[in-house]
Write an enzyme that holds these catalytic residues in place. Sequence first.
Site, PDB file in Angstrom:
ATOM      1  N   GLN A  73       0.828  -1.203   0.000  1.00  0.00           N
ATOM      2  CA  GLN A  73       0.000   0.000   0.000  1.00  0.00           C
ATOM      3  C   GLN A  73       0.865   1.256   0.000  1.00  0.00           C
ATOM      4  OE1 GLN A  73      -3.516  -0.467   0.293  1.00  0.00           O
ATOM      5  NE2 GLN A  73      -3.731   1.685  -0.141  1.00  0.00           N
ATOM      6  N   PHE A  74       1.457   1.574  -1.147  1.00  0.00           N
ATOM      7  CA  PHE A  74       2.325   2.749  -1.213  1.00  0.00           C
ATOM      8  C   PHE A  74       1.567   4.041  -0.939  1.00  0.00           C
ATOM      9  CE2 PHE A  74       0.679   2.795  -5.499  1.00  0.00           C
ATOM     10  CZ  PHE A  74       0.630   4.149  -5.834  1.00  0.00           C
ATOM     11  N   THR A  75       0.240   4.033  -1.136  1.00  0.00           N
ATOM     12  CA  THR A  75      -0.533   5.255  -0.938  1.00  0.00           C
ATOM     13  C   THR A  75      -0.584   5.691   0.523  1.00  0.00           C
ATOM     14  OG1 THR A  75      -2.630   4.061  -0.808  1.00  0.00           O
ATOM     15  CG2 THR A  75      -1.939   4.853  -2.994  1.00  0.00           C
TER      16      THR A  75
END
Length: 135
Positions: A73-75
Amino acid sequence: MVQRVSRASVSVEGEQVASIGPGMLVLLGVAPGDDEAAADRLAEKLGKLRIFDDAEGKMNEPLGDREVLCVSQFTLYGDTRKGNRPSFTGAAPPELAEPLYERFTDRLGAKRGAFGARMEVELINDGPVTLLLES
């Protein structure tokens, strides 16, 4: 970010790639300064995190035999302080993030989403219990 769930699943292009029953859904973000030691510490902490109800209904039990589903989940590192479009410069590049994601999931014995894919995540949050952990 960790959520206590009754169940969770992740699908890619309409096909389910992983699912769990009661346990934890982990949304894992990796920052540029993260390393193997940080991944190991976080996996160990999650395995011992006492967020499940004991016989008296208090959050006092660790993961135990319950399952874990981990989704990259880079966000989580999206920066919205300037403007209306998030900047993701705080997230590690894929060549650093993917090996740490794999190491983390291996250490925790977690099922996985598909790194770098557009995923659909379904969950039933139990509690709800949602915690943000940082290494």
